[in-house]
Motif scaffolding. Sequence first.
Motif, PDB file in Angstrom:
ATOM      1  N   ILE A  71       0.833  -1.197   0.000  1.00  0.00           N
ATOM      2  CA  ILE A  71       0.000   0.000   0.000  1.00  0.00           C
ATOM      3  C   ILE A  71       0.869   1.248   0.000  1.00  0.00           C
ATOM      4  O   ILE A  71       0.586   2.221  -0.718  1.00  0.00           O
ATOM      5  N   ILE A  72       1.935   1.239   0.776  1.00  0.00           N
ATOM      6  CA  ILE A  72       2.827   2.399   0.810  1.00  0.00           C
ATOM      7  C   ILE A  72       3.481   2.614  -0.551  1.00  0.00           C
ATOM      8  O   ILE A  72       3.596   3.757  -1.026  1.00  0.00           O
ATOM      9  N   LEU A  73       3.885   1.540  -1.210  1.00  0.00           N
ATOM     10  CA  LEU A  73       4.457   1.662  -2.551  1.00  0.00           C
ATOM     11  C   LEU A  73       3.418   2.159  -3.554  1.00  0.00           C
ATOM     12  O   LEU A  73       3.725   2.975  -4.436  1.00  0.00           O
ATOM     13  N   ASP A  74       2.190   1.679  -3.449  1.00  0.00           N
ATOM     14  CA  ASP A  74       1.120   2.133  -4.327  1.00  0.00           C
ATOM     15  C   ASP A  74       0.835   3.618  -4.112  1.00  0.00           C
ATOM     16  O   ASP A  74       0.639   4.373  -5.067  1.00  0.00           O
ATOM     17  N   PHE A  75       0.823   4.051  -2.851  1.00  0.00           N
ATOM     18  CA  PHE A  75       0.634   5.463  -2.528  1.00  0.00           C
ATOM     19  C   PHE A  75       1.749   6.307  -3.138  1.00  0.00           C
ATOM     20  O   PHE A  75       1.504   7.364  -3.726  1.00  0.00           O
ATOM     21  N   THR A  76       2.978   5.833  -3.004  1.00  0.00           N
ATOM     22  CA  THR A  76       4.116   6.549  -3.574  1.00  0.00           C
ATOM     23  C   THR A  76       3.988   6.658  -5.086  1.00  0.00           C
ATOM     24  O   THR A  76       4.243   7.723  -5.663  1.00  0.00           O
ATOM     25  N   GLY A  77       3.583   5.587  -5.732  1.00  0.00           N
ATOM     26  CA  GLY A  77       3.394   5.613  -7.182  1.00  0.00           C
ATOM     27  C   GLY A  77       2.321   6.595  -7.605  1.00  0.00           C
ATOM     28  O   GLY A  77       2.480   7.332  -8.586  1.00  0.00           O
ATOM     29  N   GLY A  78       1.210   6.627  -6.887  1.00  0.00           N
ATOM     30  CA  GLY A  78       0.142   7.578  -7.203  1.00  0.00           C
ATOM     31  C   GLY A  78       0.574   9.015  -7.013  1.00  0.00           C
ATOM     32  O   GLY A  78       0.286   9.891  -7.836  1.00  0.00           O
ATOM     33  N   ALA A  79       1.300   9.282  -5.916  1.00  0.00           N
ATOM     34  CA  ALA A  79       1.786  10.641  -5.654  1.00  0.00           C
ATOM     35  C   ALA A  79       2.793  11.076  -6.711  1.00  0.00           C
ATOM     36  O   ALA A  79       2.735  12.216  -7.204  1.00  0.00           O
ATOM     37  N   LEU A  80       3.708  10.192  -7.072  1.00  0.00           N
ATOM     38  CA  LEU A  80       4.694  10.539  -8.102  1.00  0.00           C
ATOM     39  C   LEU A  80       4.045  10.725  -9.465  1.00  0.00           C
ATOM     40  O   LEU A  80       4.478  11.569 -10.261  1.00  0.00           O
ATOM     41  N   SER A  81       3.004   9.971  -9.748  1.00  0.00           N
ATOM     42  CA  SER A  81       2.282  10.133 -11.008  1.00  0.00           C
ATOM     43  C   SER A  81       1.642  11.519 -11.097  1.00  0.00           C
ATOM     44  O   SER A  81       1.715  12.191 -12.137  1.00  0.00           O
ATOM     45  N   ILE A  82       1.036  11.956 -10.002  1.00  0.00           N
ATOM     46  CA  ILE A  82       0.427  13.284  -9.988  1.00  0.00           C
ATOM     47  C   ILE A  82       1.501  14.367 -10.043  1.00  0.00           C
ATOM     48  O   ILE A  82       1.341  15.380 -10.732  1.00  0.00           O
ATOM     49  N   LEU A  83       2.624  14.154  -9.353  1.00  0.00           N
ATOM     50  CA  LEU A  83       3.728  15.113  -9.439  1.00  0.00           C
ATOM     51  C   LEU A  83       4.261  15.220 -10.868  1.00  0.00           C
ATOM     52  O   LEU A  83       4.619  16.310 -11.326  1.00  0.00           O
ATOM     53  N   GLN A  84       4.293  14.094 -11.577  1.00  0.00           N
ATOM     54  CA  GLN A  84       4.724  14.138 -12.978  1.00  0.00           C
ATOM     55  C   GLN A  84       3.745  14.943 -13.821  1.00  0.00           C
ATOM     56  O   GLN A  84       4.157  15.719 -14.691  1.00  0.00           O
ATOM     57  N   LEU A  85       2.459  14.780 -13.574  1.00  0.00           N
ATOM     58  CA  LEU A  85       1.467  15.581 -14.303  1.00  0.00           C
ATOM     59  C   LEU A  85       1.654  17.075 -14.030  1.00  0.00           C
ATOM     60  O   LEU A  85       1.561  17.895 -14.944  1.00  0.00           O
ATOM     61  N   ILE A  86       1.922  17.422 -12.784  1.00  0.00           N
ATOM     62  CA  ILE A  86       2.142  18.825 -12.430  1.00  0.00           C
ATOM     63  C   ILE A  86       3.398  19.343 -13.119  1.00  0.00           C
ATOM     64  O   ILE A  86       3.409  20.442 -13.686  1.00  0.00           O
ATOM     65  N   GLY A  87       4.471  18.553 -13.091  1.00  0.00           N
ATOM     66  CA  GLY A  87       5.707  18.955 -13.765  1.00  0.00           C
ATOM     67  C   GLY A  87       5.524  19.119 -15.260  1.00  0.00           C
ATOM     68  O   GLY A  87       6.030  20.082 -15.860  1.00  0.00           O
ATOM     69  N   ASP A  88       4.793  18.201 -15.884  1.00  0.00           N
ATOM     70  CA  ASP A  88       4.504  18.319 -17.316  1.00  0.00           C
ATOM     71  C   ASP A  88       3.695  19.567 -17.606  1.00  0.00           C
ATOM     72  O   ASP A  88       3.905  20.240 -18.619  1.00  0.00           O
ATOM     73  N   SER A  89       2.756  19.870 -16.735  1.00  0.00           N
ATOM     74  CA  SER A  89       1.922  21.057 -16.925  1.00  0.00           C
ATOM     75  C   SER A  89       2.746  22.331 -16.828  1.00  0.00           C
ATOM     76  O   SER A  89       2.580  23.258 -17.625  1.00  0.00           O
ATOM     77  N   ILE A  90       3.641  22.390 -15.845  1.00  0.00           N
ATOM     78  CA  ILE A  90       4.505  23.563 -15.700  1.00  0.00           C
ATOM     79  C   ILE A  90       5.420  23.709 -16.913  1.00  0.00           C
ATOM     80  O   ILE A  90       5.591  24.805 -17.456  1.00  0.00           O
ATOM     81  N   ALA A  91       6.006  22.605 -17.359  1.00  0.00           N
ATOM     82  CA  ALA A  91       6.901  22.649 -18.516  1.00  0.00           C
ATOM     83  C   ALA A  91       6.158  23.081 -19.777  1.00  0.00           C
ATOM     84  O   ALA A  91       6.671  23.869 -20.574  1.00  0.00           O
ATOM     85  N   GLN A  92       4.948  22.571 -19.953  1.00  0.00           N
ATOM     86  CA  GLN A  92       4.166  22.946 -21.126  1.00  0.00           C
ATOM     87  C   GLN A  92       3.761  24.412 -21.062  1.00  0.00           C
ATOM     88  O   GLN A  92       3.788  25.111 -22.076  1.00  0.00           O
ATOM     89  N   ALA A  93       3.410  24.908 -19.889  1.00  0.00           N
ATOM     90  CA  ALA A  93       3.033  26.316 -19.751  1.00  0.00           C
ATOM     91  C   ALA A  93       4.229  27.218 -20.052  1.00  0.00           C
ATOM     92  O   ALA A  93       4.078  28.260 -20.693  1.00  0.00           O
ATOM     93  N   ARG A  94       5.403  26.825 -19.613  1.00  0.00           N
ATOM     94  CA  ARG A  94       6.599  27.622 -19.903  1.00  0.00           C
ATOM     95  C   ARG A  94       6.936  27.591 -21.384  1.00  0.00           C
ATOM     96  O   ARG A  94       7.352  28.586 -21.956  1.00  0.00           O
ATOM     97  N   ALA A  95       6.792  26.435 -22.005  1.00  0.00           N
ATOM     98  CA  ALA A  95       7.106  26.305 -23.424  1.00  0.00           C
ATOM     99  C   ALA A  95       6.156  27.134 -24.286  1.00  0.00           C
ATOM    100  O   ALA A  95       6.551  27.686 -25.310  1.00  0.00           O
ATOM    101  N   GLU A  96       4.911  27.228 -23.866  1.00  0.00           N
ATOM    102  CA  GLU A  96       3.917  27.998 -24.618  1.00  0.00           C
ATOM    103  C   GLU A  96       3.804  29.422 -24.110  1.00  0.00           C
ATOM    104  O   GLU A  96       2.921  30.162 -24.536  1.00  0.00           O
ATOM    105  N   GLU A  97       4.689  29.776 -23.155  1.00  0.00           N
ATOM    106  CA  GLU A  97       4.736  31.114 -22.574  1.00  0.00           C
ATOM    107  C   GLU A  97       3.403  31.534 -21.965  1.00  0.00           C
ATOM    108  O   GLU A  97       2.944  32.663 -22.119  1.00  0.00           O
ATOM    109  N   LEU A  98       2.806  30.589 -21.267  1.00  0.00           N
ATOM    110  CA  LEU A  98       1.578  30.866 -20.519  1.00  0.00           C
ATOM    111  C   LEU A  98       1.941  31.077 -19.064  1.00  0.00           C
ATOM    112  O   LEU A  98       2.915  30.511 -18.563  1.00  0.00           O
ATOM    113  N   GLY A  99       1.162  31.858 -18.370  1.00  0.00           N
ATOM    114  CA  GLY A  99       1.426  32.059 -16.943  1.00  0.00           C
ATOM    115  C   GLY A  99       1.179  30.789 -16.161  1.00  0.00           C
ATOM    116  O   GLY A  99       2.052  30.251 -15.504  1.00  0.00           O
TER     117      GLY A  99
END
Length: 149
Positions: free
Chosen positions: A51-79
């Motif tokens: 369960i702890i490993l599954d929780f870690t995987g879910g949290a890292l997956s969401i962190l990756q989505l956030i990181g991708d979103s930030i990178a995409q916003a910077r690339a498209e010069e969005l705030g």
Amino acid sequence: TRIWGGGDWQWIDYLYFLSFVKVGITIVKYIPQVLLNSKRKSTSGWQIWNIILDFTGGALSILQLIGDSIAQARAEELGNGWTGIVGNPAKLGLGLVSIFFDIIFIVQHYVLYHENVEVPLSHYGYEEFASEDEIGYDAPLFSTGRIMI
């Protein structure tokens, strides 16, 4: 491709549909364990580390989505851009569902039923109780044979 509703579907639509089916199956797969733990007032029979490993995987997956979103916003010069997060709803859903149920399991294991981690040895042909540490990790939950302690 024509569908029964009269509209055209692209391949991406089928893939999104299948991803939402996966989210639904993931929700359904956790419910029986939550109910079984609640009914037995115990979390014996499975390891909390999964369960702890599954929780870690879910949290890292969401962190990756956030990181991708930030990178995409910077690339498209969005705030601030949310397309990286909401652009993959299945990944977001799977991460949130797994975190939600993992928190339930962690609360069940460490708060609600932390004193009930004894495994009844009657399942193994004994009349006494032993802790999970005494039985070991290789012991099956249900067995008719004897287990050496």
